[in-house]
Design a protein around this motif. Structure first.
Motif, PDB file in Angstrom:
ATOM      1  N   VAL A 112      -7.967   0.735  -2.319  1.00  0.00           N
ATOM      2  CA  VAL A 112      -8.588  -0.536  -1.914  1.00  0.00           C
ATOM      3  C   VAL A 112      -9.403  -1.106  -3.061  1.00  0.00           C
ATOM      4  CG1 VAL A 112      -8.688   0.060   0.539  1.00  0.00           C
ATOM      5  CG2 VAL A 112     -10.598   0.665  -0.941  1.00  0.00           C
ATOM      6  N   GLU A 175      -7.598  -8.199  -0.216  1.00  0.00           N
ATOM      7  CA  GLU A 175      -6.165  -8.092  -0.405  1.00  0.00           C
ATOM      8  C   GLU A 175      -5.601  -9.456  -0.743  1.00  0.00           C
ATOM      9  OE1 GLU A 175      -4.717  -6.541   3.285  1.00  0.00           O
ATOM     10  OE2 GLU A 175      -4.739  -4.473   2.563  1.00  0.00           O
ATOM     11  N   SER A 177      -1.901 -11.656  -1.043  1.00  0.00           N
ATOM     12  CA  SER A 177      -0.475 -11.748  -0.787  1.00  0.00           C
ATOM     13  C   SER A 177      -0.062 -13.195  -0.967  1.00  0.00           C
ATOM     14  CB  SER A 177      -0.140 -11.257   0.628  1.00  0.00           C
ATOM     15  OG  SER A 177       1.232 -11.410   0.897  1.00  0.00           O
TER      16      SER A 177
END
Length: 451
Positions: A112, A175, A177
């Motif tokens: 992470v 995160e 994407s």
């Protein structure tokens, strides 16, 4: 007497109409005039970008029998598309590094990326507009336009008023994407997880910097990372699991995940991963894996227990010199093939029944308040759901069969007596110590090929 003919200036224009060159042959009579050169330029279509200094220099210094750049167009300056500069690591590796001595460094795994509240996570650089050019014929040459990107989407952050800065609204895991960024909370334990902490059931990622003690359960919808040793505990994750110091299971530890597992070692542990598993040692473990198992460290070994993987196993040492019973299994057994056959027959029957139901509903479409029609609709809903469920299971099993095609057990070092290798429905027992080989299925038998 031979007639004396005055030679004319010659102009050569580049293919892209951006440059023109003047060539003056050595004059037979009088020197060339500026008017003659300009007329030659005009005849060649050159009306823009004439370099006056070069023209005057050629005429004044009588530069003959050579090409001189006499005109230069303005080339377009392409614009620059807008882009994001990310202030966090977006390409970290989730795989351990192999050390020069052949060992595997599980501390190198990074699961992470953590950000803090108020931290700038991205900066947007706006598009730079292009500047059009002009060719020698006076026609514009269009530049490429710089295009702006759409704002970042996601949650857990805010955008500045001018749209150039993105700030985290919380401490947590980030995160990325495509053009979407998500910041989610992380459950972080600085010490051990024992009975005083209690069980952990967290929607997100869990990080434990100490030991996970016996009798404790850790569940997470995201990843689980444990820096210390895992004892006889239960760990369940929706994504990947990283156990940097390994598991001393004492026949009580259970590790399961829908993702991948990386661990220093496993001892007396039940392990399951839908994805792949990477470790140094399996000692008397019960292991099942939906993809492949890799034990490629210098001392990587499988000793005792049962270890299975759909797509294959790579290991350095298989078994031990004490001839401990060790069973490894790859591919699919006969139960999977039987289940596929049952599902195919069942789906055919379900489709036929649904077709009959549709025909019955057509006959009753004009009949109002008929209980037969209500019953048929109820059965249609039930059978449609069953068909969807069975079709999904069949597709999953067929994909599993396809992924297992050509799978092997690859032993880099030594394989000892006491080892049995199962590929699909076939099994072979190792009777004597052997080195560096691969177990492969050929037709109706398993062969051992030297590497």
């Amino acid at each position: 007497m031979e007639t004396m003919t005055k030679k004319e200036p010659q102009i050569r224009v580049s293919r892209d109409n951006m440059q023109a060159y003047l060539y003056l042959p050595n004059p037979v009579m009088d020197a060339y005039t500026e008017r003659e050169v300009r007329e030659a330029l005009e005849k060649s279509g050159v009306s823009y970008g004439i370099q006056e200094d070069a023209l005057n220099n050629v005429l004044e210094n009588q530069l003959y029998n050579r090409e001189i750049l006499i005109a230069q167009g303005d080339r377009p300056k392409d614009g620059v598309d807008g882009y994001y500069e990310y202030k966090f690591d977006v390409n970290f590796s989730k795989k351990p590094k192999l050390c020069p001595d052949g060992s595997v460094d599980y501390w190198s795994i990074k699961m992470v990326e953590i950000v803090t509240e108020g931290q700038e996570i991205a900066v947007y650089h706006k598009a730079v507009p292009g500047v059009d050019g002009m060719n020698l014929k006076g026609k514009p040459v269009l530049a490429k336009r710089g295009r702006d990107l759409v704002p970042l989407r996601g949650k857990g952050f805010e955008r500045s008023e001018d749209g150039t800065s993105y700030i985290s609204l919380m401490d947590g895991k980030i995160e990325k994407s495509s053009d979407r960024i998500t910041i989610l909370p992380v459950y972080e334990v600085s010490g051990d997880v024992d009975l005083s902490i209690g069980n952990i059931d967290f929607r997100g990622d869990v990080i434990v910097h100490g030991t996970v003690c016996s009798g404790v359960t850790v569940k997470a919808t995201g990843t689980v990372t444990v820096d210390g040793v895992v004892e006889g505990a239960k760990i369940e994750a929706g994504k990947d699991i990283v156990l940097r110091s390994g598991v001393m299971g004492a026949s009580r530890a259970v590790i399961t995940t829908r993702g991948n597992i990386s661990a220093k070692f496993f001892e007396y542990t039940r392990v399951h991963a839908n994805g792949s598993i990477r470790a140094d040692v399996f000692l008397n473990c019960q292991v099942s894996c939906g993809e492949s198992i890799l034990l490629d460290g210098k001392k990587a070994s499988i000793v005792g227990g049962e270890v299975g993987a759909i797509q294959g196993i790579v290991v350095n040492t298989l078994g031990s010199d004490g001839e401990v019973r060790t069973h490894v299994r790859i591919g699919n057994d006969s139960s999977v093939r039987r289940r596929i056959g049952i599902l195919r027959n069942k789906i055919e029957v379900e489709k036929a029944n649904l077709e009959k139901i549709e025909n019955g509903l057509k006959l009753l479409k004009d009949v109002k308040n008929d209980p037969r029609r209500t019953d048929l609709l109820r059965v249609k809903i039930r059978d449609t759901a069953l068909l969807a469920e069975d079709t999904a299971e069949l597709e999953k099993l067929e994909d599993q069969m396809e992924r297992a095609r050509g799978c092997t057990v690859r032993v880099i070092g030594c394989v000892y007596p006491g080892v049995s290798v199962e590929i699909d429905d076939l099994e072979v027992h190792v009777k004597e110590e052997q080195f560096s080989l691969e177990f492969i299925r050929q037709m109706d038998k398993i062969v051992m090929c030297a590497l």
